[in-house]
Design an enzyme around this catalytic site. Structure first.
Site, PDB file in Angstrom:
ATOM      1  CB  ILE A 160      -0.822  -0.043   1.379  1.00 34.69           C
ATOM      2  CG1 ILE A 160      -1.949  -1.163   1.098  1.00 34.69           C
ATOM      3  CG2 ILE A 160      -1.883   1.273   1.256  1.00 34.69           C
ATOM      4  CD1 ILE A 160      -2.753  -1.465   2.394  1.00 34.69           C
ATOM      5  CG  ASP A 179       9.107  -0.920   5.286  1.00 35.06           C
ATOM      6  OD1 ASP A 179       9.865  -1.700   5.902  1.00 35.06           O
ATOM      7  OD2 ASP A 179       7.942  -1.229   5.127  1.00 35.06           O
ATOM      8  CG  ASP A 265     -10.118   5.426   7.008  1.00 35.85           C
ATOM      9  OD1 ASP A 265     -11.433   5.912   6.855  1.00 35.85           O
ATOM     10  OD2 ASP A 265      -9.770   4.315   6.701  1.00 35.85           O
ATOM     11  CD  GLU A 270     -11.787   1.493  13.327  1.00 38.22           C
ATOM     12  OE1 GLU A 270     -12.155   0.480  12.658  1.00 38.22           O
ATOM     13  OE2 GLU A 270     -10.875   2.412  12.973  1.00 38.22           O
ATOM     14  CG  HIS A 288     -11.700   1.214   9.100  1.00 34.50           C
ATOM     15  ND1 HIS A 288     -11.295   0.475  10.067  1.00 34.50           N
ATOM     16  CD2 HIS A 288     -10.959   0.918   8.219  1.00 34.50           C
ATOM     17  CE1 HIS A 288     -10.188  -0.387   9.655  1.00 34.50           C
ATOM     18  NE2 HIS A 288     -10.016  -0.082   8.669  1.00 34.50           N
ATOM     19  CG  LEU A 289     -15.260   5.697   4.822  1.00 37.05           C
ATOM     20  CD1 LEU A 289     -15.681   6.957   4.279  1.00 37.05           C
ATOM     21  CD2 LEU A 289     -16.305   4.660   4.864  1.00 37.05           C
ATOM     22  N   GLY A 290     -10.943   2.902   3.976  1.00 38.74           N
ATOM     23  CA  GLY A 290     -10.062   2.675   3.134  1.00 38.74           C
ATOM     24  C   GLY A 290     -10.324   1.548   2.376  1.00 38.74           C
ATOM     25  CB  ALA A 291     -11.182  -2.023   2.564  1.00 36.00           C
TER      26      ALA A 291
END
Length: 535
Positions: A160, A179, A265, A270, A288-291
């Site tokens: 991602i 990373d 998000d 939650e 939490h709309l990422g997916a």
């Protein structure tokens, strides 16, 4: 993708418990007998599960140990999503049931949502919309900033994070990423600068987007200290996991004016309908709309259907989350080494300080077998808790390759000192291990080229130091004063060089200040403590 190049099997029955893409249902229906149990109660599901060879769920249906115990025919559980939190994976594994998901199906949607949050936050779009529909024309109040020419810092450079970087480059942004498990070459391929530490990234980034997994190591990863290291006016985007950010520290940084804004998000708990972030100027929040795109949901349904079909027809299941079956002869030799391989992979990554070309050596009977599953277990350990996706022996090799991690394998038919021996080398770090006893307990038998013998444990420390009197006592005293109990200790000395290696296992995590205190002892060159996933 799985492969299903076999004839349809109408004698196999699949239960789809929750709504998935029509194309996914059609794919299964073309191969098997499919029932839809979308409105079944928990009790009805328990009564009827014994009739099915496969079950497909999303997040609402709980595939518990009790349900699995009733499922006499069950061969596969498919989760139309990226997690398997609602499936008792150990219970399924004990029964030989494959558990698979739709790994990666929401990656593109999550990346796009991070970009959307960044742009919405930069231009105050939600606030301006709310103001206008309430009858106020406030152009001067909602002026924003351009993103072109700005620097985006990406923390967590997995699938991602890399998608976000590619899209940010298309917007004319400069991109820097942190990373430690992504190889140099991957940064170069994408035209992204590599930050050696999070602080290096914070210091130059106008926007910071998080793409970290939720692990004990990453919880509150972005803390008061992290916010202090950020540029004044920087803006934070979090579409990863809610608990990687210290919410109180974020609110304080926003209220003080040090941060210019945030796009959030995800939340520590939650669903969330109340938060100190709500209503703060410059903050954009979504539930939490990422997916949550049609494409991601459709993709998840199709992918899981293909995976379930592959599992039922003998195909390759690329997103299984539990260990695939081994033949009895290979299992007798390789099976006991799976935990050791994973733990050595975790430990070598801590000691090497990140990713380096990895050399994996198999000695003894191991060298005569197909050791790919052990290599995958090593790589799963290397990636464990450090990437934004679930990792296991099935997908570890592909995830490592995706990050540019290089590895090679060496086989040595005759093992030195042990019937079987597994060794790893990354840069100047080398480790060897084997298993002992009727329960095949994993043991570390060599470190930095020096023989040592200690059982691996959840909390382990390794030190390289000058071999002078009193060093062992100093370590014991420091840990004792920190109320950390030593469970076991082993020491190896190199008389030729005057150096020594010490390994200790302890009963609890060691505070950072205690680690620093040991590192400051005269003669101590290197000090590491690692938390291992010891099952």
């Amino acid at each position: 993708m799985g492969t299903t190049d076999t004839l349809a099997r109408a004698d196999l029955r699949v239960l789809v418990c929750e709504k998935i893409a029509d194309a996914g249902v059609a794919h299964l229906s073309g191969l098997f007998s499919v029932d839809l149990g979308l409105d079944w109660s928990k009790e009805e599901l328990a009564d009827r599960i014994a009739d099915y060879d496969a079950i497909v769920v999303r997040s609402a249906t709980k595939v518990t140990a009790d349900l699995i115990a009733r499922a006499d025919r069950l061969k596969v559980v498919g989760r139309a999503g990226t997690g398997v939190d609602n499936v008792d994976v150990p219970a399924a594994t004990r029964r030989g049931i494959v558990v698979c998901n739709a790994a990666g199906s929401n990656a593109l949607s999550a990346a796009e949502h991070a970009i959307a949050l960044m742009l919405s936050q930069a231009r105050n779009i939600p606030q301006a919309h709310s103001s206008l529909v309430q009858g106020r024309w406030e152009r001067s109040k909602f002026g924003g900033i351009e993103v072109t020419g700005k620097t985006l810092g990406v923390v967590g450079f997995g699938r991602i994070g890399q998608m976000v970087a590619e899209r940010a480059k298309g917007l004319g942004m400069n991109v820097i990423a942190y990373d430690p498990l992504v190889a140099e070459g991957r940064y170069r391929e994408l035209g992204v600068d590599k930050a050696e530490t999070p602080a290096d990234l914070y210091a130059v980034s106008d926007f910071i987007t998080l793409h970290l997994a939720s692990t004990p190591e990453t919880r509150n990863f972005v803390s008061t200290e992290a916010f202090a290291a950020m540029k004044k006016g920087a803006r934070l985007i979090n579409a990863a996991r809610g608990d990687v950010v210290d919410t109180d520290a974020l609110v304080a940084a926003l209220e003080s004016g040090h941060l210019g804004g945030a796009g959030i998000d995800v939340f520590p708990t939650e669903p969330t309908t109340e938060s100190p972030l709500f209503g703060l100027p410059g903050v954009v929040v979504t539930p939490h709309l990422g997916a949550s795109t049609e494409e991601a949901q459709d993709r998840a349904g199709v992918v899981v259907a293909e995976q379930v079909a592959a599992a039922l027809t003998g195909g390759v299941v690329t997103s299984a989350v539990n260990i695939p079956a081994l033949g009895p002869e290979a299992l007798a030799v390789l099976g006991p080494f799976l935990p050791l391989a994973r733990q050595l992979g975790q430990l070598v990554t801590v000691l090497a300080g990140g990713v380096a070309p990895l050399e994996i050596s198999y000695e003894g009977d191991l060298a005569t077998l197909d050791t790919r599953i052990l290599t995958s277990a090593v790589l799963a350990g290397v990636l464990h808790g450090r990437i934004d996706e679930a990792v296991n022996v099935v997908n570890a090799a592909s995830l490592a390759a995706e990050r540019g991690i290089e590895w090679s394998e060496i086989t040595i038919p005759r093992a030195r000192d042990y019937t079987n021996r597994l060794s790893l080398r990354a840069g100047d770090v080398s480790l060897s291990g084997t298993t002992v006893g009727t329960t095949s307990r994993p043991r570390l038998v060599s470190a930095f080229g020096q023989d040592i013998d200690i059982e691996l444990a959840p909390h382990i420390g390794l030190f390289r130091y000058l071999d002078i009197p009193g060093q062992i006592g100093r370590v014991g005293t420091i840990l004792g004063l920190a109320n950390v109990n030593i469970a076991s200790m082993a020491v190896s000395r190199s008389r030729a060089e005057g150096g020594a290696v010490m390994a200790v296992t302890v009963d609890s995590p060691v505070p950072e200040e205690t680690v620093r205190e040991i590192a400051n002892v005269d003669g101590f060159a290197q000090v590491w403590f690692a938390a291992l996933d010891v099952e």
